[in-house]
Design an enzyme around this catalytic site. Sequence first.
Site, PDB file in Angstrom:
ATOM      1  N   ARG A   5     -13.899  -6.793   4.533  1.00  0.00           N
ATOM      2  CA  ARG A   5     -12.502  -6.693   4.096  1.00  0.00           C
ATOM      3  C   ARG A   5     -11.534  -6.721   5.275  1.00  0.00           C
ATOM      4  NH1 ARG A   5     -14.934  -1.790   3.468  1.00  0.00           N
ATOM      5  NH2 ARG A   5     -14.223  -0.163   4.915  1.00  0.00           N
ATOM      6  N   ASN A   6     -12.032  -6.400   6.475  1.00  0.00           N
ATOM      7  CA  ASN A   6     -11.187  -6.370   7.665  1.00  0.00           C
ATOM      8  C   ASN A   6     -11.420  -7.576   8.569  1.00  0.00           C
ATOM      9  OD1 ASN A   6      -9.948  -3.975   6.942  1.00  0.00           O
ATOM     10  ND2 ASN A   6     -11.522  -2.718   7.917  1.00  0.00           N
TER      11      ASN A   6
ATOM     12  N   GLY B  90       0.818  -1.199   0.000  1.00  0.00           N
ATOM     13  CA  GLY B  90       0.000   0.000   0.000  1.00  0.00           C
ATOM     14  C   GLY B  90       0.847   1.243   0.000  1.00  0.00           C
ATOM     15  N   GLU B  91       0.170   2.392   0.178  1.00  0.00           N
ATOM     16  CA  GLU B  91       0.874   3.676   0.096  1.00  0.00           C
ATOM     17  C   GLU B  91       1.889   3.836   1.208  1.00  0.00           C
ATOM     18  OE1 GLU B  91      -0.231   8.429   0.432  1.00  0.00           O
ATOM     19  OE2 GLU B  91      -1.820   6.934   0.201  1.00  0.00           O
TER      20      GLU B  91
ATOM     21  N   ASP C  22     -14.158   0.445  11.959  1.00  0.00           N
ATOM     22  CA  ASP C  22     -13.927   0.087  10.556  1.00  0.00           C
ATOM     23  C   ASP C  22     -14.286  -1.377  10.338  1.00  0.00           C
ATOM     24  OD1 ASP C  22     -13.267   0.451   7.946  1.00  0.00           O
ATOM     25  OD2 ASP C  22     -11.101   0.336   8.223  1.00  0.00           O
TER      26      ASP C  22
ATOM     27  N   ASP D  54      -7.541  -5.547  11.734  1.00  0.00           N
ATOM     28  CA  ASP D  54      -7.344  -4.179  11.261  1.00  0.00           C
ATOM     29  C   ASP D  54      -7.906  -3.161  12.254  1.00  0.00           C
ATOM     30  OD1 ASP D  54      -7.363  -2.856   7.925  1.00  0.00           O
ATOM     31  OD2 ASP D  54      -6.774  -1.916   9.793  1.00  0.00           O
TER      32      ASP D  54
END
Length: 873
Positions: free
Chosen positions: A618-619, A486-487, A614, A632
């Site tokens: 996806r987590n 990722g970033e 969150d 996460d």
Amino acid sequence: MLPPPPGVLFTKHPTNQTVSQGNTVRLGCAVQGLMEPDIVWLKDGEKLYSTDQMFITLGEQHWETFHSVKSVQQQDAGQYWCEVEFHDLTFSSQRAWITVEGVPHFIQEPQDVATFPNVPFNLTCAAVGPPEPVEVLWWLGGVQEGDPRLSPSVLQIQGVNSSVKFYCEAKNTRGISVSRTGTVHIKVLPSAPSELQVQRMVDNNVTLSWKPRSTGHSKLSRCIIQVSRQSTQKLDLPHQEVLVPPHIQVLSGLRSYSNYSVRVACVNEVGASPFSPWLQFQTPESVPSTPPRNLTFDLLEQHLSLNWAKLQDNELQGKLLAYKVQWTLGGEPQEPLLFKENSAQLSGAGRFFNASFQVSACTSVGCGPWSPPVLVLPSSVEVQVQRSHMWVGLMLGVLVATVVGLLLTVLARRRGKETRFGSVFKPPGPESSVSFTAARSFNRGGAEMKESTLDCLGISDDLKDKLQDVLIPERLITLGHMLGKGEFGSVREAYLKMEDSSVHKVAVKVLKSDVTSSGDIEQCLKEAAYMKDFHHPNVIQLIGVSLHRRPGQRLPIPMVVLPFMKHGDLHTFLLLSRLGEQPFDLSLQTLVQFMLDISRGMEYLSSRNIIHRDLAARNCMLNEDMSVCVADFGLSKKIYSGDYYRQGSVSKLPVKWIALESLADNVYTTQSDVWAFGVTMWEVMTRGQTPYPGVENSEIYEYLIKGERLKKPLDCRDDVYELMHSCWSPVPKCRPSFQHLVSQLEALWVSVSPTPLLKEPLLYVNLDGEEREVCRDGVGAAMAPGPEEQTVAAASSWSVPWQRRGEDEEQDWLMVGSGAALAIGGDYRYIIGPCGGLEEEGEEGEEVGGGAGRRHTLQEEMRDEDDDVIINV
């Protein structure tokens, strides 16, 4: 623009596109020949950091990336291309233009103006299409100014004497755009500064800070500081003029233990503001600056009398506690004596004969310098001692002069030369010889790099204490291939050597090497601190934290060591069951099991006062036995008091999973996590669909406030939908607790469980060897747990479509990055195909093979997942 080196090839370039405002546009770029390329999109020379970007492998060392915009606006128009880094060089694809047709787009909006009364000034407004031409109409104080004129337009104002609002309209054949509303301000004197305070005191240096108030619509150029001592009521120091910003100044040269007053005024181009109120402060005490003077003695028959001069207040630099008298007799120091006054009477005069006395003044900080020693002798003996001291000094001077002369003679006869390693001398004589003396020695075996500790990170002491007992030496970790990127960092497969010399496979979250601030490192380690105390089968647990030391760098890179989740995240698993190359069935019992695992993990977190913030499919990660672990915790917060947490700053948040009250007021509670759990249940029942299909992120709040909710999924039982719908009550306290959800889902799981003798078939693909064989395997029925158990035992014969058997098992993986606002993971999606890569593409980018349509749909849904994150919630 450099061409790619041999072996590296751009197989796809972005193409020019013209679209209408509000439509969708997508650009593609592919590169071949690199193992793990770092592909970055640029717009008009600036890097793009978008949650819509994803990466797909087209084959071995063949990667493709997309950049999409779902609703194109005028600001999206421009030139786009992608770049890839290779051996410290950057190579670019061909460039493409995105042209957006719509209502005019402002390239220069009128800005606020600050001016003196009745002074002329100009206002500028510029807008462009396409389509062209664009006309501009001005409005000043609610009144139209002149006729429309072509863009760009400059409006000349002859002057005003009071504040007034203005804006401009831009018109083309598609419609009208209205600019921001600007204000003409009249410049005045600034207001007096506020919050003048002493930030710190170090010795006699005092650091002042203050805050400007109204600047009078003119930039502050400097501030004036006046200082006075309260004892004199005079300006003790000349006034100081300080350039601002910053609004801070260090006052030096102040006296210790003194009362001062200070005030501040600030100046703009109109003039100086009034002064702030006086601020009083006292400088700290210090040790006395000088020793007591004029130490004298009077030796009488019965006692010894000592006297010395008092120190002045400015010499004391504090409140006098005592005078300290120390004395020596026969070269041996004696017990020091303390006196409140500047005199002392010591009985027994005979015992002080030949004694030496010194005196020092003491404050609460410490004692000052000592006075010169005074030797106690009768007056006649004292005169003789002074004469003998004079002869001794004369003899010592003659001796020193003789020694110096001899040394100079010897050195003059020898010629010397200094080298960087020692000294070389050439003595006189017919034969040349060299004498070498080494200056220093060298160790060719360089010292190994020291092991990093938490002390070198610059993080808070509380965070260091939490992580100290889970710190793993870097030498015990061997990093493997990348699982996700990722970033801000990456997730890598790794092997951890334990104390018993056994080796375990783990996942390691590694912060990106160019993220070097202590703030980014602390944000990464906070997630680890949350996981440290988690001990539940449905919550991912922390194994440890390690620090990777980099040569030449001040800060090491933190690495968070987590369990290796072989089957990736739940969202991807659900998508592949529906849209993968080999779809497979998931029974209602299995889907309910997933929801039950998540609810148990969230019940555990809520019992520990943790708000996740969150929660989404996806987590949630699938471990070895296919049970779900909540993961996460990058956005998590611990509640220390009360029952809610208010988000204080603007951040990226997953809009389609956020509760109604959180969207409105930035308030997060356990009940808002229940709302997100209901959305996660909907994701599970729809096998990974994106929530609220067809509803834009900006429309979510209006959609929910009208009473709309997620629709019932196809083939979803009424009791399942009613349970998830109860999580979306507009009143938070009316939503079920996680404890209630666990009990409801346990009962639901029992009701849908088959008899123990029945096995429900599950389609899977056997990837052994070259042949792909479609098989059917049963899923063993799991019994409901007793009260003491935390999770249902997983099915005994799970087989996963992309899972290899045997030695190649560890080479296949699927890892999706974590959610928003993480230091590791983040906005990019790295996806590996079921066999290590997707099937090859044709020359024009069309996929070859029967699974092309399904694979395209899967990629689109993976991109849609991050489309549901917007800024400024």
